[in-house]
Design a protein around this motif. Structure first.
Motif, PDB file in Angstrom:
ATOM      1  N   UNK A  24       0.826  -1.209   0.000  1.00 46.07           N
ATOM      2  CA  UNK A  24       0.000   0.000   0.000  1.00 46.07           C
ATOM      3  C   UNK A  24       0.862   1.262   0.000  1.00 46.07           C
ATOM      4  N   UNK A  25       0.610   2.121  -0.980  1.00 41.24           N
ATOM      5  CA  UNK A  25       1.230   3.448  -1.039  1.00 41.24           C
ATOM      6  C   UNK A  25       0.090   4.454  -0.854  1.00 41.24           C
ATOM      7  N   UNK A  26      -0.363   4.559   0.385  1.00 38.63           N
ATOM      8  CA  UNK A  26      -1.584   5.309   0.684  1.00 38.63           C
ATOM      9  C   UNK A  26      -1.408   6.336   1.799  1.00 38.63           C
ATOM     10  N   UNK A  27      -0.177   6.684   2.095  1.00 37.95           N
ATOM     11  CA  UNK A  27       0.102   7.682   3.132  1.00 37.95           C
ATOM     12  C   UNK A  27       0.551   8.978   2.473  1.00 37.95           C
ATOM     13  N   UNK A  28      -0.056  10.120   2.816  1.00 41.13           N
ATOM     14  CA  UNK A  28       0.302  11.386   2.177  1.00 41.13           C
ATOM     15  C   UNK A  28       1.795  11.699   2.282  1.00 41.13           C
ATOM     16  N   UNK A  29       2.342  12.255   1.214  1.00 41.99           N
ATOM     17  CA  UNK A  29       3.748  12.646   1.173  1.00 41.99           C
ATOM     18  C   UNK A  29       4.031  13.734   2.215  1.00 41.99           C
ATOM     19  N   UNK A  30       5.286  13.808   2.622  1.00 41.48           N
ATOM     20  CA  UNK A  30       5.717  14.826   3.580  1.00 41.48           C
ATOM     21  C   UNK A  30       6.484  15.906   2.831  1.00 41.48           C
ATOM     22  N   UNK A  31       5.900  17.087   2.726  1.00 38.55           N
ATOM     23  CA  UNK A  31       6.586  18.234   2.129  1.00 38.55           C
ATOM     24  C   UNK A  31       5.872  19.502   2.578  1.00 38.55           C
ATOM     25  N   UNK A  84      -1.031  26.049  -0.942  1.00 38.33           N
ATOM     26  CA  UNK A  84      -0.630  26.188  -2.338  1.00 38.33           C
ATOM     27  C   UNK A  84       0.853  26.548  -2.432  1.00 38.33           C
ATOM     28  N   UNK A  85       1.631  25.696  -3.108  1.00 36.98           N
ATOM     29  CA  UNK A  85       3.049  25.982  -3.359  1.00 36.98           C
ATOM     30  C   UNK A  85       3.306  26.146  -4.851  1.00 36.98           C
ATOM     31  N   UNK A  86       2.249  26.484  -5.616  1.00 31.79           N
ATOM     32  CA  UNK A  86       2.344  26.691  -7.062  1.00 31.79           C
ATOM     33  C   UNK A  86       2.874  25.447  -7.780  1.00 31.79           C
ATOM     34  N   UNK A  87       2.584  24.295  -7.220  1.00 30.73           N
ATOM     35  CA  UNK A  87       2.993  23.045  -7.844  1.00 30.73           C
ATOM     36  C   UNK A  87       4.399  22.591  -7.519  1.00 30.73           C
ATOM     37  N   UNK A  88       5.188  23.427  -6.852  1.00 34.31           N
ATOM     38  CA  UNK A  88       6.578  23.088  -6.558  1.00 34.31           C
ATOM     39  C   UNK A  88       6.630  22.170  -5.343  1.00 34.31           C
ATOM     40  N   UNK A  89       7.373  21.078  -5.465  1.00 34.82           N
ATOM     41  CA  UNK A  89       7.464  20.079  -4.393  1.00 34.82           C
ATOM     42  C   UNK A  89       8.585  20.492  -3.430  1.00 34.82           C
ATOM     43  N   UNK A  90       8.313  21.488  -2.611  1.00 39.39           N
ATOM     44  CA  UNK A  90       9.327  22.011  -1.691  1.00 39.39           C
ATOM     45  C   UNK A  90       9.424  21.161  -0.426  1.00 39.39           C
ATOM     46  N   UNK A  91      10.645  20.992   0.078  1.00 38.41           N
ATOM     47  CA  UNK A  91      10.845  20.306   1.343  1.00 38.41           C
ATOM     48  C   UNK A  91      10.627  18.816   1.281  1.00 38.41           C
ATOM     49  N   UNK A  92      10.693  18.241   0.100  1.00 37.93           N
ATOM     50  CA  UNK A  92      10.463  16.801  -0.058  1.00 37.93           C
ATOM     51  C   UNK A  92      11.806  16.086  -0.124  1.00 37.93           C
ATOM     52  N   UNK A  93      11.944  15.003   0.615  1.00 34.54           N
ATOM     53  CA  UNK A  93      13.210  14.280   0.691  1.00 34.54           C
ATOM     54  C   UNK A  93      13.124  12.959  -0.068  1.00 34.54           C
ATOM     55  N   UNK A 208       4.659  15.157 -12.601  1.00 35.25           N
ATOM     56  CA  UNK A 208       5.678  16.087 -12.113  1.00 35.25           C
ATOM     57  C   UNK A 208       6.829  16.089 -13.099  1.00 35.25           C
ATOM     58  N   UNK A 209       7.340  17.278 -13.390  1.00 33.19           N
ATOM     59  CA  UNK A 209       8.475  17.444 -14.295  1.00 33.19           C
ATOM     60  C   UNK A 209       9.600  18.107 -13.518  1.00 33.19           C
ATOM     61  N   UNK A 210      10.818  17.609 -13.689  1.00 37.76           N
ATOM     62  CA  UNK A 210      11.957  18.197 -12.991  1.00 37.76           C
ATOM     63  C   UNK A 210      12.438  19.408 -13.784  1.00 37.76           C
ATOM     64  N   UNK A 211      12.297  20.569 -13.177  1.00 40.15           N
ATOM     65  CA  UNK A 211      12.533  21.840 -13.865  1.00 40.15           C
ATOM     66  C   UNK A 211      13.711  22.570 -13.221  1.00 40.15           C
ATOM     67  N   UNK A 212      14.906  22.306 -13.681  1.00 43.03           N
ATOM     68  CA  UNK A 212      16.091  23.041 -13.252  1.00 43.03           C
ATOM     69  C   UNK A 212      16.211  23.196 -11.752  1.00 43.03           C
ATOM     70  N   UNK A 213      16.507  24.419 -11.321  1.00 43.72           N
ATOM     71  CA  UNK A 213      16.740  24.692  -9.903  1.00 43.72           C
ATOM     72  C   UNK A 213      15.462  24.599  -9.072  1.00 43.72           C
ATOM     73  N   UNK A 214      14.295  24.660  -9.700  1.00 39.74           N
ATOM     74  CA  UNK A 214      13.043  24.532  -8.958  1.00 39.74           C
ATOM     75  C   UNK A 214      12.829  23.100  -8.475  1.00 39.74           C
ATOM     76  N   UNK A 215      13.440  22.153  -9.138  1.00 42.76           N
ATOM     77  CA  UNK A 215      13.223  20.749  -8.802  1.00 42.76           C
ATOM     78  C   UNK A 215      11.923  20.251  -9.414  1.00 42.76           C
ATOM     79  N   UNK A 216      11.239  19.376  -8.684  1.00 41.99           N
ATOM     80  CA  UNK A 216      10.009  18.782  -9.193  1.00 41.99           C
ATOM     81  C   UNK A 216       8.852  19.770  -9.104  1.00 41.99           C
ATOM     82  N   UNK A 217       8.135  19.906 -10.222  1.00 35.97           N
ATOM     83  CA  UNK A 217       6.965  20.783 -10.298  1.00 35.97           C
ATOM     84  C   UNK A 217       5.804  19.989 -10.869  1.00 35.97           C
ATOM     85  N   UNK A 218       4.640  20.078 -10.235  1.00 40.49           N
ATOM     86  CA  UNK A 218       3.475  19.339 -10.677  1.00 40.49           C
ATOM     87  C   UNK A 218       2.708  20.068 -11.776  1.00 40.49           C
TER      88      UNK A 218
END
Length: 280
Positions: A24-31, A84-93, A208-218
Motif C-alpha cells: 500500500x502506497x496510501x500515506x500522504x507525502x511529507x513536504x 498552495x506551493x504553485x505546484x513546486x514540491x518544496x521540502x520533499x526528501x 511532475x516534471x523536474x525543472x532546473x533549480x526549482x526541482x520537481x513541479x506538478x
C-alpha cells in the motif's frame, strides 16, 4: 485548506482466495505543501507487515490477509492540511536521481505523434516555460472523457483517440516531457474539486516534471493547472502501474472485481456552514 478524506476500496472474488498480499502506497507525502493528521489505514481481516520509505520518498507498507475470503476492504481515513506551493514540491526528501525518470515504460513510450507534439514547444524560453506549454498542448490534444479508455491504455493510444482521463493526460505529458529531455513522473493522489467546482473522481493523478533549480513541479493537464491546496499527494512512479496506491497478489482462482469510493470534505467550509446555520 483542511480536508477530511475517507477512501474505501472493496475487492470481491467469485471464489474464495486462500491468501492475499498487498503493498500500500496510501500515506500522504511529507513536504511543505501538506501535513497529515490522524491518518489511519485498515485492511479487513488483515495483518499489518513492515513499512518503509522508498528511494522516491513514498511510505509503503505491506498487509497480508489469510483466507479463505471472498471480500477484502481497504479503508483509509484521516485529515490533511494543505497549502498552495504553485505546484513546486518544496521540502520533499528523496534519494533517486531525477535522471532515472527519463526512462520510458510501455505506458509512456512515445510514437511519432507524441514526438511531434513534443516538438511544438521547441521555441520555449526555458524548461519551466517548456513544461507549461507541454501541459497545455496535452490538454488541447486529449479531451477529458471518462469511460473511453482503460487502465492499460497507453499515452500513444490516448493521443490517437483524442480522449481520456487524468491517467491518460499524465502519461502523455510524461511522454512528451521525456522526449524533450525533461525527467518526468506519474503522481497519484486526491483532488477535492476542479477549478470550476465541477465534481470529478476524487482519486486523481497528475505529472511532475523536474525543472532546473526549482526541482520537481506538478502539472495537471486534466484541469489545466498546477497542483494547489485542493490536491493531496500520495506517491509517484514511472507510470500509473509503478505509482499505484494499492498493488497485490491473491492465491486462488477467483475472478477479482473492485469498487472504489473516495469522499473528501472541506472542514473549514463545513464549520462555516455550521456556524451560519447556528446564527440563523
Amino acid at each position: 485548506m483542511k480536508l477530511r478524506i475517507v477512501h474505501e476500496t472493496v475487492y470481491r472474488y467469485d471464489r474464495p482466495v486462500r491468501n492475499l498480499v498487498q503493498s500500500l502506497r496510501l500515506t500522504p507525502s511529507i513536504f511543505e505543501g501538506q501535513r497529515a493528521h490522524d491518518w489511519a489505514i485498515d485492511v479487513s481481516g488483515g495483518i499489518r507487515g513492515p513499512g518503509f520509505r522508498d528511494g522516491a520518498g513514498d511510505w509503503i507498507e505491506g498487509w497480508t490477509v489469510r483466507g479463505p475470503t471472498e471480500e477484502v476492504v481497504v479503508t483509509i481515513t484521516g485529515r490533511v492540511e494543505t497549502r498552495d506551493t504553485a505546484g513546486v514540491l518544496r521540502g520533499y526528501r528523496e534519494l533517486i536521481n531525477p535522471l532515472a525518470y527519463l526512462r520510458d515504460t510501455a505506458a509512456t513510450r512515445p510514437d511519432g505523434a507524441l514526438r511531434d507534439l513534443a516538438a511544438t514547444v521547441a521555441d520555449a524560453t526555458d524548461s519551466l516555460d517548456q513544461s507549461h506549454r507541454l501541459s497545455a498542448a496535452v490538454s488541447d490534444a486529449i479531451a477529458y472523457a471518462p469511460g473511453r479508455t482503460a487502465f492499460h491504455t497507453t499515452a500513444a493510444e490516448a493521443l490517437e483517440q483524442g480522449e481520456g482521463v487524468c491517467q491518460d493526460h499524465a502519461h502523455a505529458l510524461i511522454a512528451v516531457a521525456r522526449c524533450n529531455g525533461l525527467p518526468a513522473r506519474y503522481v497519484s493522489g486526491y483532488l477535492h474539486v476542479t477549478t470550476t467546482g465541477e465534481a470529478r473522481e476524487a482519486a486523481h493523478a497528475w505529472a511532475e516534471i523536474h525543472v532546473g533549480s526549482l526541482g520537481w513541479v506538478g502539472f495537471d493537464p486534466a484541469n489545466r493547472c498546477c497542483p494547489d491546496d485542493r490536491y493531496v499527494r500520495l506517491g509517484s512512479g514511472l507510470d500509473a502501474l509503478d505509482a499505484a496506491p494499492i498493488r497485490g497478489i491473491a492465491a486462488g482462482q477467483g475472478i477479482e472485481t473492485m469498487d472504489v469510493t473516495v469522499n473528501i470534505e472541506d472542514l473549514e467550509r463545513l464549520q462555516e456552514q455550521s456556524a451560519g446555520q447556528t446564527q440563523s
